[in-house]
Design a protein around this motif. Structure first.
Motif, PDB file in Angstrom:
ATOM      1  N   ARG A  83       5.757  -1.480   0.068  1.00 31.43           N
ATOM      2  CA  ARG A  83       4.579  -0.983  -0.628  1.00 31.43           C
ATOM      3  C   ARG A  83       4.392   0.521  -0.475  1.00 31.43           C
ATOM      4  O   ARG A  83       4.819   1.117   0.514  1.00 31.43           O
ATOM      5  CB  ARG A  83       3.315  -1.720  -0.178  1.00 31.43           C
ATOM      6  N   MET A  84       3.725   1.110  -1.449  1.00 31.64           N
ATOM      7  CA  MET A  84       3.428   2.534  -1.421  1.00 31.64           C
ATOM      8  C   MET A  84       2.490   2.827  -0.264  1.00 31.64           C
ATOM      9  O   MET A  84       1.519   2.106  -0.021  1.00 31.64           O
ATOM     10  CB  MET A  84       2.759   2.962  -2.732  1.00 31.64           C
ATOM     11  N   GLY A  85       2.745   3.887   0.448  1.00 29.45           N
ATOM     12  CA  GLY A  85       1.892   4.288   1.566  1.00 29.45           C
ATOM     13  C   GLY A  85       2.084   3.514   2.820  1.00 29.45           C
ATOM     14  O   GLY A  85       1.357   3.712   3.804  1.00 29.45           O
ATOM     15  N   ALA A  86       3.052   2.579   2.835  1.00 28.88           N
ATOM     16  CA  ALA A  86       3.264   1.754   4.033  1.00 28.88           C
ATOM     17  C   ALA A  86       3.878   2.598   5.158  1.00 28.88           C
ATOM     18  O   ALA A  86       4.599   3.544   4.917  1.00 28.88           O
ATOM     19  CB  ALA A  86       4.186   0.603   3.691  1.00 28.88           C
TER      20      ALA A  86
ATOM     21  N   MET B 133       0.911  10.630  -3.490  1.00 30.02           N
ATOM     22  CA  MET B 133       1.335   9.261  -3.751  1.00 30.02           C
ATOM     23  C   MET B 133       1.331   8.965  -5.253  1.00 30.02           C
ATOM     24  O   MET B 133       2.253   8.330  -5.780  1.00 30.02           O
ATOM     25  CB  MET B 133       0.428   8.268  -3.023  1.00 30.02           C
TER      26      MET B 133
ATOM     27  N   GLY C 146      -0.535   0.463  -3.352  1.00 26.73           N
ATOM     28  CA  GLY C 146      -1.358   1.208  -2.401  1.00 26.73           C
ATOM     29  C   GLY C 146      -2.796   1.388  -2.829  1.00 26.73           C
ATOM     30  O   GLY C 146      -3.538   2.169  -2.219  1.00 26.73           O
ATOM     31  N   ASP C 147      -3.226   0.663  -3.879  1.00 25.91           N
ATOM     32  CA  ASP C 147      -4.599   0.797  -4.368  1.00 25.91           C
ATOM     33  C   ASP C 147      -5.588  -0.047  -3.578  1.00 25.91           C
ATOM     34  O   ASP C 147      -6.795   0.182  -3.647  1.00 25.91           O
ATOM     35  CB  ASP C 147      -4.679   0.410  -5.847  1.00 25.91           C
TER      36      ASP C 147
ATOM     37  N   TYR D 187      -1.917  -4.094  -4.223  1.00 27.39           N
ATOM     38  CA  TYR D 187      -1.502  -3.939  -2.825  1.00 27.39           C
ATOM     39  C   TYR D 187      -0.164  -3.204  -2.749  1.00 27.39           C
ATOM     40  O   TYR D 187       0.010  -2.280  -1.934  1.00 27.39           O
ATOM     41  CB  TYR D 187      -1.399  -5.314  -2.173  1.00 27.39           C
TER      42      TYR D 187
ATOM     43  N   ARG E 192       4.412   7.895  -7.686  1.00 28.32           N
ATOM     44  CA  ARG E 192       4.387   6.711  -8.541  1.00 28.32           C
ATOM     45  C   ARG E 192       4.837   7.038  -9.960  1.00 28.32           C
ATOM     46  O   ARG E 192       5.628   6.305 -10.565  1.00 28.32           O
ATOM     47  CB  ARG E 192       2.978   6.104  -8.550  1.00 28.32           C
TER      48      ARG E 192
ATOM     49  N   GLN F 135      -5.972  -1.957   0.468  1.00 34.87           N
ATOM     50  CA  GLN F 135      -5.388  -1.886   1.804  1.00 34.87           C
ATOM     51  C   GLN F 135      -5.211  -3.235   2.465  1.00 34.87           C
ATOM     52  O   GLN F 135      -4.449  -3.365   3.421  1.00 34.87           O
ATOM     53  CB  GLN F 135      -6.258  -0.978   2.697  1.00 34.87           C
TER      54      GLN F 135
ATOM     55  N   GLU G 190      -3.301  11.394  -1.356  1.00 34.72           N
ATOM     56  CA  GLU G 190      -3.458  10.456  -2.467  1.00 34.72           C
ATOM     57  C   GLU G 190      -2.780  11.000  -3.724  1.00 34.72           C
ATOM     58  O   GLU G 190      -2.084  10.273  -4.441  1.00 34.72           O
ATOM     59  CB  GLU G 190      -4.947  10.220  -2.737  1.00 34.72           C
TER      60      GLU G 190
ATOM     61  N   ASP H  66       5.013  -5.558   2.782  1.00 38.07           N
ATOM     62  CA  ASP H  66       4.806  -4.508   3.778  1.00 38.07           C
ATOM     63  C   ASP H  66       6.075  -3.711   4.070  1.00 38.07           C
ATOM     64  O   ASP H  66       6.017  -2.650   4.695  1.00 38.07           O
ATOM     65  CB  ASP H  66       4.248  -5.106   5.073  1.00 38.07           C
TER      66      ASP H  66
END
Length: 300
Positions: free
Chosen positions: A297-300, A252, A210-211, A207, A256, A213, A249, A294
């Motif tokens: 996290r990545m992509g939040a 991201m 970002g793997d 989570y 990472r 959702q 993606e 939240d």
């Protein structure tokens, strides 16, 4: 938590019966049809009359969906020729009938080694069928919370879906802990270190990276609520995998590697993400974890 409510402890059909509306699951190719692997018997290996996966249609709050549940109790949910063909057939039928969504209850260690190339081909066909399903405008939701996790080919299949929902107890990765240890040695990854295994591939880390959702408690009702809410959120939204989504993606993933590529332990990554009291992340309940995660996290 009782067996009846724990997603991890339930078997495939128990999950299906409790995840969807009561008595709404209708199985395609049930065990009574006795469609079994043509390979296992030749190797004097046990067979299952459903080949380790139940596929069919069901309703979720009255909405018709197609679904499949892998049985971790049979060969760890590993994919063979028939097992894969059932998943492909389900996805193709979903396109033909244009249902609201496909929900895959993934629990698999990957390809069934007994069937070698047949299993590898089967997984590749599942990936193609899943992407064809999305291209037809039908979202695919994957649930991961079983004891065997989602590894190998089914780990890749899971990440091809629109949304992945996991519990903390669920695991998601390409290679399993034992495979990494065998290939690279215990110094690289100690598969007996269960805390390390869950820090690396468990729901909380996935989570944060970002793997997945959504993350939920190990409770079938929690998975049901998350699936229902996800389905509602996806209604009317584009389902297909676009070039823009792939580029985002990749960006991201590049980020990472840049930020965390030199770090050894997931706890070090959590610290680098500036998560307060990072070492305590495994001890947080789901709600407390989400409140912290939240913000970082990545992509939040």
């Amino acid at each position: 938590m009782s067996r009846s409510s724990s997603y991890q402890e339930a078997n495939a059909r128990e999950r299906l019966q409790q995840l969807f509306d009561p008595d709404s699951f209708e199985e395609f190719l049930p065990p009574s049809e006795r469609v079994v692997s043509p390979h296992l018997g030749q190797l004097n290996a046990p067979v299952a009359f459903d080949d380790g996966v139940a596929v069919g249609r069901a309703k979720l709050d009255g909405v018709s969906v197609y679904t499949a549940a892998q049985e971790g109790g049979f060969m760890g949910g590993a994919v063979g020729e028939v097992h894969g063909a059932k998943l492909v057939g389900l996805l193709r039928r979903a396109v033909r009938d244009h249902v609201a969504a496909v929900v895959l209850l993934v629990e698999s260690g990957g390809v069934r080694l007994h069937e070698a190339n047949a299993g590898l081909i089967a997984v590749s066909e599942v990936m193609r069928a899943l992407l064809d399903t999305r291209a037809a405008g039908i979202p695919v939701i994957v649930l991961v919370g079983g004891s065997n996790g989602a590894f190998g080919g089914m780990g890749i299949v899971s990440r091809c879906a629109n949304v992945v929902v996991m519990s903390e107890e669920g695991r998601l990765a390409m290679s399993g802990p034992e495979v990494i240890e065998t290939a690279s040695g215990v110094e690289e990854f100690d598969s007996r270190d269960r805390a390390l295994v869950w820090r690396t591939s468990g729901g909380k880390h996935r989570y944060l990276m970002g793997d997945c959702q959504r993350i939920v408690a190990d409770d079938i009702a929690a998975f049901r609520a998350a699936t229902r809410d996800t389905l509602a959120a996806l209604t009317g939204a584009p389902a297909e995998l676009t070039l823009e989504a792939l580029e985002a993606e990749q960006q991201m993933l590049d980020e990472r590697i840049t930020r965390f590529g030199s770090l050894i332990d997931p706890a070090d990554i959590w610290t680098a993400m500036q998560i307060p009291d990072a070492a305590n992340v495994p001890m947080l309940d789901v709600d407390s974890f989400i409140a912290v995660a939240d913000q970082h996290r990545m992509g939040a």
